[in-house]
Design a protein around this motif. Sequence first.
Motif, PDB file in Angstrom:
ATOM      1  N   GLU A 490      23.207  36.009 -53.474  1.00 34.26           N
ATOM      2  CA  GLU A 490      23.006  36.626 -52.155  1.00 34.26           C
ATOM      3  C   GLU A 490      22.239  35.705 -51.213  1.00 34.26           C
ATOM      4  O   GLU A 490      21.493  34.830 -51.645  1.00 34.26           O
ATOM      5  N   VAL A 491      22.348  36.016 -49.939  1.00 28.02           N
ATOM      6  CA  VAL A 491      21.664  35.240 -48.890  1.00 28.02           C
ATOM      7  C   VAL A 491      20.145  35.244 -49.096  1.00 28.02           C
ATOM      8  O   VAL A 491      19.475  34.236 -48.875  1.00 28.02           O
ATOM      9  N   SER A 492      19.616  36.395 -49.577  1.00 31.61           N
ATOM     10  CA  SER A 492      18.156  36.509 -49.716  1.00 31.61           C
ATOM     11  C   SER A 492      17.597  35.517 -50.737  1.00 31.61           C
ATOM     12  O   SER A 492      16.398  35.254 -50.744  1.00 31.61           O
ATOM     13  N   LYS A 493      18.443  34.981 -51.594  1.00 29.34           N
ATOM     14  CA  LYS A 493      17.936  34.060 -52.627  1.00 29.34           C
ATOM     15  C   LYS A 493      18.125  32.589 -52.254  1.00 29.34           C
ATOM     16  O   LYS A 493      17.847  31.693 -53.059  1.00 29.34           O
ATOM     17  N   ILE A 494      18.619  32.354 -51.055  1.00 31.88           N
ATOM     18  CA  ILE A 494      18.878  30.967 -50.636  1.00 31.88           C
ATOM     19  C   ILE A 494      17.589  30.305 -50.149  1.00 31.88           C
ATOM     20  O   ILE A 494      16.790  30.893 -49.433  1.00 31.88           O
ATOM     21  N   ASP A 495      17.431  29.052 -50.554  1.00 36.59           N
ATOM     22  CA  ASP A 495      16.316  28.224 -50.096  1.00 36.59           C
ATOM     23  C   ASP A 495      16.838  27.451 -48.866  1.00 36.59           C
ATOM     24  O   ASP A 495      17.427  26.371 -48.998  1.00 36.59           O
ATOM     25  N   PHE A 496      16.646  28.041 -47.686  1.00 36.58           N
ATOM     26  CA  PHE A 496      17.248  27.448 -46.481  1.00 36.58           C
ATOM     27  C   PHE A 496      16.690  26.077 -46.107  1.00 36.58           C
ATOM     28  O   PHE A 496      17.448  25.202 -45.670  1.00 36.58           O
ATOM     29  N   PRO A 497      15.377  25.846 -46.256  1.00 38.99           N
ATOM     30  CA  PRO A 497      14.908  24.476 -45.984  1.00 38.99           C
ATOM     31  C   PRO A 497      15.611  23.436 -46.864  1.00 38.99           C
ATOM     32  O   PRO A 497      15.981  22.363 -46.388  1.00 38.99           O
ATOM     33  N   MET A 498      15.833  23.776 -48.144  1.00 40.55           N
ATOM     34  CA  MET A 498      16.507  22.810 -49.029  1.00 40.55           C
ATOM     35  C   MET A 498      17.986  22.698 -48.705  1.00 40.55           C
ATOM     36  O   MET A 498      18.566  21.617 -48.788  1.00 40.55           O
ATOM     37  N   LEU A 499      18.598  23.827 -48.337  1.00 40.68           N
ATOM     38  CA  LEU A 499      20.003  23.762 -47.924  1.00 40.68           C
ATOM     39  C   LEU A 499      20.145  22.765 -46.766  1.00 40.68           C
ATOM     40  O   LEU A 499      21.006  21.887 -46.786  1.00 40.68           O
ATOM     41  N   ALA A 500      19.246  22.895 -45.790  1.00 40.86           N
ATOM     42  CA  ALA A 500      19.314  22.013 -44.620  1.00 40.86           C
ATOM     43  C   ALA A 500      19.036  20.553 -45.012  1.00 40.86           C
ATOM     44  O   ALA A 500      19.711  19.635 -44.548  1.00 40.86           O
ATOM     45  N   LYS A 501      18.077  20.362 -45.902  1.00 43.12           N
ATOM     46  CA  LYS A 501      17.716  18.994 -46.292  1.00 43.12           C
ATOM     47  C   LYS A 501      18.872  18.308 -47.037  1.00 43.12           C
ATOM     48  O   LYS A 501      19.188  17.139 -46.806  1.00 43.12           O
ATOM     49  N   ARG A 502      19.501  19.064 -47.931  1.00 49.35           N
ATOM     50  CA  ARG A 502      20.644  18.482 -48.658  1.00 49.35           C
ATOM     51  C   ARG A 502      21.806  18.229 -47.703  1.00 49.35           C
ATOM     52  O   ARG A 502      22.507  17.212 -47.817  1.00 49.35           O
ATOM     53  N   ALA A 503      22.029  19.158 -46.770  1.00 49.56           N
ATOM     54  CA  ALA A 503      23.101  18.943 -45.786  1.00 49.56           C
ATOM     55  C   ALA A 503      22.785  17.698 -44.947  1.00 49.56           C
ATOM     56  O   ALA A 503      23.685  16.937 -44.579  1.00 49.56           O
ATOM     57  N   GLN A 504      21.506  17.470 -44.675  1.00 49.68           N
ATOM     58  CA  GLN A 504      21.136  16.255 -43.933  1.00 49.68           C
ATOM     59  C   GLN A 504      21.439  15.003 -44.749  1.00 49.68           C
ATOM     60  O   GLN A 504      21.888  13.993 -44.199  1.00 49.68           O
ATOM     61  N   LEU A 505      21.218  15.083 -46.043  1.00 47.45           N
ATOM     62  CA  LEU A 505      21.571  13.935 -46.896  1.00 47.45           C
ATOM     63  C   LEU A 505      23.067  13.613 -46.758  1.00 47.45           C
ATOM     64  O   LEU A 505      23.457  12.454 -46.611  1.00 47.45           O
ATOM     65  N   VAL A 506      23.893  14.661 -46.807  1.00 44.94           N
ATOM     66  CA  VAL A 506      25.343  14.446 -46.668  1.00 44.94           C
ATOM     67  C   VAL A 506      25.639  13.871 -45.274  1.00 44.94           C
ATOM     68  O   VAL A 506      26.446  12.949 -45.120  1.00 44.94           O
ATOM     69  N   TYR A 507      24.957  14.405 -44.282  1.00 43.34           N
ATOM     70  CA  TYR A 507      25.150  13.946 -42.898  1.00 43.34           C
ATOM     71  C   TYR A 507      24.803  12.454 -42.746  1.00 43.34           C
ATOM     72  O   TYR A 507      25.591  11.682 -42.184  1.00 43.34           O
ATOM     73  N   PHE A 508      23.641  12.047 -43.235  1.00 43.06           N
ATOM     74  CA  PHE A 508      23.252  10.636 -43.081  1.00 43.06           C
ATOM     75  C   PHE A 508      24.180   9.715 -43.870  1.00 43.06           C
ATOM     76  O   PHE A 508      24.486   8.605 -43.438  1.00 43.06           O
ATOM     77  N   THR A 509      24.638  10.206 -45.025  1.00 45.56           N
ATOM     78  CA  THR A 509      25.605   9.424 -45.804  1.00 45.56           C
ATOM     79  C   THR A 509      26.911   9.292 -45.017  1.00 45.56           C
ATOM     80  O   THR A 509      27.497   8.204 -44.926  1.00 45.56           O
ATOM     81  N   ALA A 510      27.335  10.416 -44.431  1.00 46.49           N
ATOM     82  CA  ALA A 510      28.562  10.409 -43.620  1.00 46.49           C
ATOM     83  C   ALA A 510      28.397   9.470 -42.422  1.00 46.49           C
ATOM     84  O   ALA A 510      29.333   8.743 -42.055  1.00 46.49           O
ATOM     85  N   TRP A 511      27.223   9.485 -41.826  1.00 48.98           N
ATOM     86  CA  TRP A 511      26.964   8.635 -40.657  1.00 48.98           C
ATOM     87  C   TRP A 511      27.175   7.163 -41.030  1.00 48.98           C
ATOM     88  O   TRP A 511      27.838   6.406 -40.319  1.00 48.98           O
ATOM     89  N   GLU A 512      26.607   6.763 -42.176  1.00 45.94           N
ATOM     90  CA  GLU A 512      26.741   5.373 -42.625  1.00 45.94           C
ATOM     91  C   GLU A 512      28.200   5.043 -42.933  1.00 45.94           C
ATOM     92  O   GLU A 512      28.698   3.973 -42.572  1.00 45.94           O
ATOM     93  N   LEU A 513      28.882   5.954 -43.592  1.00 44.04           N
ATOM     94  CA  LEU A 513      30.271   5.695 -43.978  1.00 44.04           C
ATOM     95  C   LEU A 513      31.175   5.590 -42.755  1.00 44.04           C
ATOM     96  O   LEU A 513      32.077   4.752 -42.701  1.00 44.04           O
ATOM     97  N   ALA A 514      30.922   6.449 -41.773  1.00 42.27           N
ATOM     98  CA  ALA A 514      31.794   6.483 -40.601  1.00 42.27           C
ATOM     99  C   ALA A 514      31.500   5.333 -39.634  1.00 42.27           C
ATOM    100  O   ALA A 514      32.347   4.982 -38.818  1.00 42.27           O
ATOM    101  N   ASN A 515      30.307   4.749 -39.736  1.00 42.83           N
ATOM    102  CA  ASN A 515      29.929   3.674 -38.810  1.00 42.83           C
ATOM    103  C   ASN A 515      29.803   2.301 -39.458  1.00 42.83           C
ATOM    104  O   ASN A 515      29.662   1.296 -38.748  1.00 42.83           O
ATOM    105  N   GLY A 516      29.825   2.246 -40.770  1.00 41.47           N
ATOM    106  CA  GLY A 516      29.620   0.976 -41.469  1.00 41.47           C
ATOM    107  C   GLY A 516      30.694  -0.052 -41.126  1.00 41.47           C
ATOM    108  O   GLY A 516      31.789   0.294 -40.676  1.00 41.47           O
ATOM    109  N   ALA A 517      30.366  -1.333 -41.337  1.00 42.90           N
ATOM    110  CA  ALA A 517      31.310  -2.404 -40.999  1.00 42.90           C
ATOM    111  C   ALA A 517      32.592  -2.284 -41.822  1.00 42.90           C
ATOM    112  O   ALA A 517      33.692  -2.528 -41.322  1.00 42.90           O
TER     113      ALA A 517
END
Length: 533
Positions: A490-517
Motif C-alpha cells: 500500500e501507499v502508506s508503507k512507501i518510503d517516499f524520500p527513498m523512492l525519490a532518491k532512487r529515481a534521481q539515481l536513474v535520472y542522473f544515470t539517464a542524463w549521462e547516457l543521453a548526453n555522453g560522447a
Amino acid sequence: MLGFSAVAQKNPAAVKFSETINKQRGYDHLSILASDEYEGRETGKKGAWMAAEYIKKQFQSFGLKGPVKDGADPYFQKIGYASVSLSKSELSVNGQVKQSLKDFYITPATVSAKGFDVKGTSILFAGYGLNKDDFNDYAGQDVAGKIVMIFSSGDPTAKPAPAPAPGARRTAPSSSGSLQVKIKYLLEHNAAGVLVINPTADNLSPQLKNVLTNSNPYLKTAERMKNIAAGTALPTVMIGTEVANQIFAVANTNLDEIKKKINESLKPATMAINIPVAFSAASVENDVRAENVLGFLEGSDPKLKNEVLVVTGHYDHIGLVTNPNATDKVNNGADDDGSGTTGVLMLAEAFSKAKKAGKGPKRSILFMTVCGEEKGLLGSEWYAEHPVFPIANTITNLNIDMIGRGDKDHPDNNFVYIIGSNMLSDDLDRVGKKANADYTNILLDEKYNNRTDPNQFYYRSDHYNFAKFGIPVIFYFNGVHEDYHQPGDEVSKIDFPMLAKRAQLVYFTAWELANGANRPVVNKNDDGTLKTK
Ligand SMILES: [Zn+2]
C-alpha cells in the motif's frame, strides 16, 4: 596529466532539473495509481486501462510526443492480447446429450481455430494411457482414428523416488503419468480424440468455471499464432465420474472396480467398449484491451538523436484479491510497480523541463510504462518484438521495478539493488556507478547481480526482453518484503524520500547516457564472456 579528483563532478543543469523528482511529486502520482479505485491494475481490466489513461495524460502535459504510428492513439502501443471462449461445447453418449460444465468440460485454450467434431460407435478404454516398457496400455493396439478413454493422472507402477544420497542432486520425478505426456502420445499416433476421466469435472470451482467459459488471456506471439492456425490440438473432453460409469456399464464394470483391478494386478486392462459417442467444440478469440504507454522526448543533437535510451517501469499489477472473504480486496501494488511507474513519470517530467529550458538531452529518450509484466513480461516482450524505434539504435534500457520500500537486510532503506549493469557492457556499469558517486550516494547492492542467483531476478522483469536482444540494461529493485504480491503493498508503507532518491539515481544515470560522447559499448556476450574483436 590531470590527477584523479575524488570531488564529485556535478553538472549544474542536471542538478537543477532533478528537483522535480521529489517525495511530494512521488506521492501525488502514486496515491492515485495505487488507490483502491484502480483495482490493482490487472492487465486487460478496468484498473489497468485507468492507469494507462492517467500516464498518457501526464506524458501529454509534460509535452512528450506519442511515437506510435500504427494505432489509433500515438501514446498507446496495443499488445496482441486475447482470450478464447467456446461457441460450442457438446458431448453425447449413447444418444444422451450431456451438460457442459456439469457432466463434462472442454478447455477453451485447447480448442484450435478449426474446432472439432468427432463421432464414433466405440471407445478404446486404455486405463492410465501409459506407453512404457514395463507397463503399456497400448500394447498390440493401433489408436489411429479411434476415440480413446483414459484416466487423467497417475501411473500405478511409479515408485516413490528413493531418498537422494547426501549431497546428490534430486532427480526429477517421472513425468510418464502427466496428462500432457499421455495426450502427446495420442496426438502422435493419430487418435481421433480422447475422453479424459477427470474427477475435477465432478465439482468445478467457480474460478475454474470462469476460465472454462472464457480463457485467461494470452499474448498472440507469432509462434502461438502458427500453432493455433495449424490446429494441432487433440480433441479432448474431460468427463466426470457419472459419464465414465455410463460408459463402463456397457462393459459390465464401473470406474472404482476397473481402477482397483489395474492397481492390484499392475496389468493394463485395455478394452474396446461399444457405445455411440459424439463430441464437438468451436472457439472464438476475443481481443482484450492492453497497451504499453509511450512518451517520447526527441534528442537535441541532430547526429545523436536517432539513438534512443529507453526508461521502463511496469504499470500493471495483479488486480483484485480472489478470496471473497478477504477484508482488504485490492492488491494495490504501490511498490510493485506503482513506484517504478511513478519514477518513470518523474524522470519524464524532469527531462521535459530541461528540454524546454534548452538543456534537453542530446540523444532521444523513450519513457515507456509497460503492461502485462505480472502475466509474464508480456508488454515488454511485445515491444521488443515490435519495437517502435530500431533495436540497433536502442542504446540502453533502464528498468525500474520496485523502488519504494526495502528489505530486511537494509534497515535504513538507503540502498538499491542493481542487476544487469555489468552483464553486457562495462561502460554502462561505469556510467551508472559514477552517476551514483557524483550525485546520489546510495549503497548499490549487487547481491543479485549474476545469472546464477537462485532468485533469477535478472530474468524476472522487463529489462530482460531488451537484454536478450543484446541491449545493455540496469534493473533497479528494492528486494522483496512481506507485502510482496499482497494487499498490504500500500501507499502508506512507501518510503517516499527513498523512492525519490532512487529515481534521481536513474535520472542522473539517464542524463549521462543521453548526453555522453559515446553510447555504452557492448563488450560482452549473452553469457557474460568477453566479446573478441
Ligand atoms: Zn514488478
